[in-house]
Design a protein around this motif. Structure first.
Motif, PDB file in Angstrom:
ATOM      1  N   UNK A  12      22.096  35.186   9.678  1.00 23.36           N
ATOM      2  CA  UNK A  12      21.459  34.500  10.804  1.00 23.36           C
ATOM      3  C   UNK A  12      21.411  32.987  10.614  1.00 23.36           C
ATOM      4  N   UNK A  13      22.488  32.429  10.060  1.00 26.32           N
ATOM      5  CA  UNK A  13      22.579  30.979   9.894  1.00 26.32           C
ATOM      6  C   UNK A  13      21.797  30.417   8.717  1.00 26.32           C
ATOM      7  N   UNK A  14      21.285  31.289   7.841  1.00 30.40           N
ATOM      8  CA  UNK A  14      20.513  30.819   6.694  1.00 30.40           C
ATOM      9  C   UNK A  14      21.027  31.444   5.396  1.00 30.40           C
ATOM     10  N   UNK A  15      20.851  30.697   4.292  1.00 35.80           N
ATOM     11  CA  UNK A  15      21.285  31.125   2.972  1.00 35.80           C
ATOM     12  C   UNK A  15      20.049  31.357   2.104  1.00 35.80           C
ATOM     13  N   UNK A  16      20.075  32.427   1.324  1.00 32.88           N
ATOM     14  CA  UNK A  16      18.988  32.713   0.400  1.00 32.88           C
ATOM     15  C   UNK A  16      19.112  31.817  -0.829  1.00 32.88           C
ATOM     16  N   UNK A  17      18.013  31.138  -1.169  1.00 32.77           N
ATOM     17  CA  UNK A  17      17.960  30.328  -2.380  1.00 32.77           C
ATOM     18  C   UNK A  17      16.706  30.723  -3.166  1.00 32.77           C
ATOM     19  N   UNK A  18      16.690  30.364  -4.441  1.00 31.89           N
ATOM     20  CA  UNK A  18      15.560  30.718  -5.301  1.00 31.89           C
ATOM     21  C   UNK A  18      15.205  29.544  -6.198  1.00 31.89           C
ATOM     22  N   UNK A  19      13.907  29.371  -6.454  1.00 33.67           N
ATOM     23  CA  UNK A  19      13.423  28.290  -7.320  1.00 33.67           C
ATOM     24  C   UNK A  19      13.130  28.850  -8.703  1.00 33.67           C
ATOM     25  N   UNK A  20      13.787  28.269  -9.704  1.00 34.19           N
ATOM     26  CA  UNK A  20      13.674  28.744 -11.080  1.00 34.19           C
ATOM     27  C   UNK A  20      12.270  28.514 -11.648  1.00 34.19           C
ATOM     28  N   UNK A  21      11.855  29.405 -12.525  1.00 33.31           N
ATOM     29  CA  UNK A  21      10.617  29.204 -13.282  1.00 33.31           C
ATOM     30  C   UNK A  21      10.747  27.896 -14.053  1.00 33.31           C
ATOM     31  N   UNK A  22       9.630  27.182 -14.197  1.00 36.06           N
ATOM     32  CA  UNK A  22       9.661  25.900 -14.904  1.00 36.06           C
ATOM     33  C   UNK A  22       9.725  26.144 -16.408  1.00 36.06           C
ATOM     34  N   UNK A  23      10.965  26.173 -16.903  1.00 36.97           N
ATOM     35  CA  UNK A  23      11.242  26.228 -18.337  1.00 36.97           C
ATOM     36  C   UNK A  23      12.728  25.931 -18.523  1.00 36.97           C
ATOM     37  N   UNK A  24      13.057  25.378 -19.650  1.00 36.17           N
ATOM     38  CA  UNK A  24      14.450  25.014 -19.906  1.00 36.17           C
ATOM     39  C   UNK A  24      14.859  23.782 -19.115  1.00 36.17           C
ATOM     40  N   UNK A  25      16.105  23.358 -19.298  1.00 42.31           N
ATOM     41  CA  UNK A  25      16.555  22.124 -18.663  1.00 42.31           C
ATOM     42  C   UNK A  25      16.825  22.258 -17.167  1.00 42.31           C
ATOM     43  N   UNK A  26      16.896  23.445 -16.634  1.00 37.46           N
ATOM     44  CA  UNK A  26      17.092  23.633 -15.192  1.00 37.46           C
ATOM     45  C   UNK A  26      15.824  24.175 -14.519  1.00 37.46           C
ATOM     46  N   UNK A  27      14.749  24.263 -15.261  1.00 37.46           N
ATOM     47  CA  UNK A  27      13.508  24.807 -14.737  1.00 37.46           C
ATOM     48  C   UNK A  27      12.978  24.040 -13.533  1.00 37.46           C
ATOM     49  N   UNK A  28      12.423  24.775 -12.583  1.00 30.84           N
ATOM     50  CA  UNK A  28      11.833  24.171 -11.404  1.00 30.84           C
ATOM     51  C   UNK A  28      12.823  23.732 -10.341  1.00 30.84           C
ATOM     52  N   UNK A  29      14.106  23.962 -10.563  1.00 28.29           N
ATOM     53  CA  UNK A  29      15.120  23.556  -9.585  1.00 28.29           C
ATOM     54  C   UNK A  29      15.560  24.758  -8.755  1.00 28.29           C
ATOM     55  N   UNK A  30      16.071  24.471  -7.576  1.00 30.26           N
ATOM     56  CA  UNK A  30      16.588  25.502  -6.673  1.00 30.26           C
ATOM     57  C   UNK A  30      17.993  25.890  -7.088  1.00 30.26           C
ATOM     58  N   UNK A  31      18.368  27.134  -6.765  1.00 24.88           N
ATOM     59  CA  UNK A  31      19.706  27.625  -7.069  1.00 24.88           C
ATOM     60  C   UNK A  31      20.047  28.788  -6.147  1.00 24.88           C
ATOM     61  N   UNK A  32      21.321  29.163  -6.174  1.00 29.02           N
ATOM     62  CA  UNK A  32      21.721  30.419  -5.568  1.00 29.02           C
ATOM     63  C   UNK A  32      21.412  31.488  -6.600  1.00 29.02           C
ATOM     64  N   UNK A  33      20.876  32.633  -6.194  1.00 27.77           N
ATOM     65  CA  UNK A  33      20.600  33.688  -7.171  1.00 27.77           C
ATOM     66  C   UNK A  33      21.863  34.044  -7.957  1.00 27.77           C
ATOM     67  N   UNK A  34      21.677  34.522  -9.161  1.00 27.74           N
ATOM     68  CA  UNK A  34      22.820  34.911  -9.987  1.00 27.74           C
ATOM     69  C   UNK A  34      22.473  34.841 -11.451  1.00 27.74           C
ATOM     70  N   UNK A  35      23.497  34.684 -12.281  1.00 29.44           N
ATOM     71  CA  UNK A  35      23.257  34.598 -13.711  1.00 29.44           C
ATOM     72  C   UNK A  35      24.529  34.781 -14.503  1.00 29.44           C
ATOM     73  N   UNK A  36      24.358  34.906 -15.797  1.00 31.32           N
ATOM     74  CA  UNK A  36      25.498  35.003 -16.708  1.00 31.32           C
ATOM     75  C   UNK A  36      26.177  36.371 -16.624  1.00 31.32           C
TER      76      UNK A  36
END
Length: 134
Positions: A12-36
Motif C-alpha cells: 500500500x505504498x509503504x515499506x516496513x522499517x525497524x529501529x534497532x535496540x540501542x547497543x553496538x555501533x548501529x544501535x538506535x538506527x533504522x533499518x530494513x529487517x534482516x540479518x546475517x
C-alpha cells in the motif's frame, strides 16, 4: 566475507522499517529487517529464520531487489535485499520484537529523512528502481 539479507515488505505504498535496540555501533538506527546469513544457509532460509527470531512471524520470500557491499569494523560485507511479505503486519497483530524497539510503515520518500544504517541506505536506490518507485 560476511553476508546479510535485508527484507523489503512493501504494501500500500509503504515499506516496513525497524529501529534497532540501542547497543553496538548501529544501535538506535533504522533499518530494513534482516540479518546475517549463517553458514550453510541460502537466502530464503536466512530470511525466514531472521523474521521468526526477530519479529516472531513467518514470511514469504520473493525476488532479489538489490545487492551491495560495505565495510563494517574493517571487514568487507555484502547485503542482499529481497522482496518479502511477512505473515502479520505488526499493527493488527503485533510483532514480537527481540532486536528492535519499534517498527513503522513509511512512505519511501521518508526514508532519507531518518537515521538509517549506511548499508541499507546505500542500496535503497536499487530497491526503489526494482519496485518501480520514483
Amino acid at each position: 566475507m560476511s553476508r546479510s539479507v535485508a527484507c523489503i515488505d512493501y504494501r500500500d505504498g509503504k515499506i516496513l522499517i525497524a529501529k534497532r535496540i540501542v547497543r553496538g555501533d548501529m544501535g538506535g538506527r533504522w533499518e530494513f529487517p534482516g540479518g546475517k546469513i549463517e553458514e550453510g544457509e541460502d537466502y530464503s532460509t536466512a530470511i525466514k529464520r531472521e523474521m521468526q527470531e526477530e519479529f516472531g512471524c513467518d514470511c514469504e520470500v520473493f525476488e532479489q531487489l538489490a545487492q551491495g557491499t560495505f565495510i563494517h569494523s574493517g571487514k568487507e560485507c555484502s547485503v542482499f535485499a529481497f522482496r518479502v511479505k511477512l505473515g502479520i503486519d505488526g499493527i493488527k497483530e503485533p510483532f514480537t520484537l527481540t532486536e528492535h524497539t519499534q517498527t513503522d510503515w513509511v512512505e519511501p520518500e521518508k526514508i532519507s529523512q531518518l537515521n538509517f544504517v549506511d548499508s541499507d541506505i546505500n542500496i535503497f536506490d536499487q530497491i526503489k528502481k526494482s519496485l518501480g518507485i520514483n
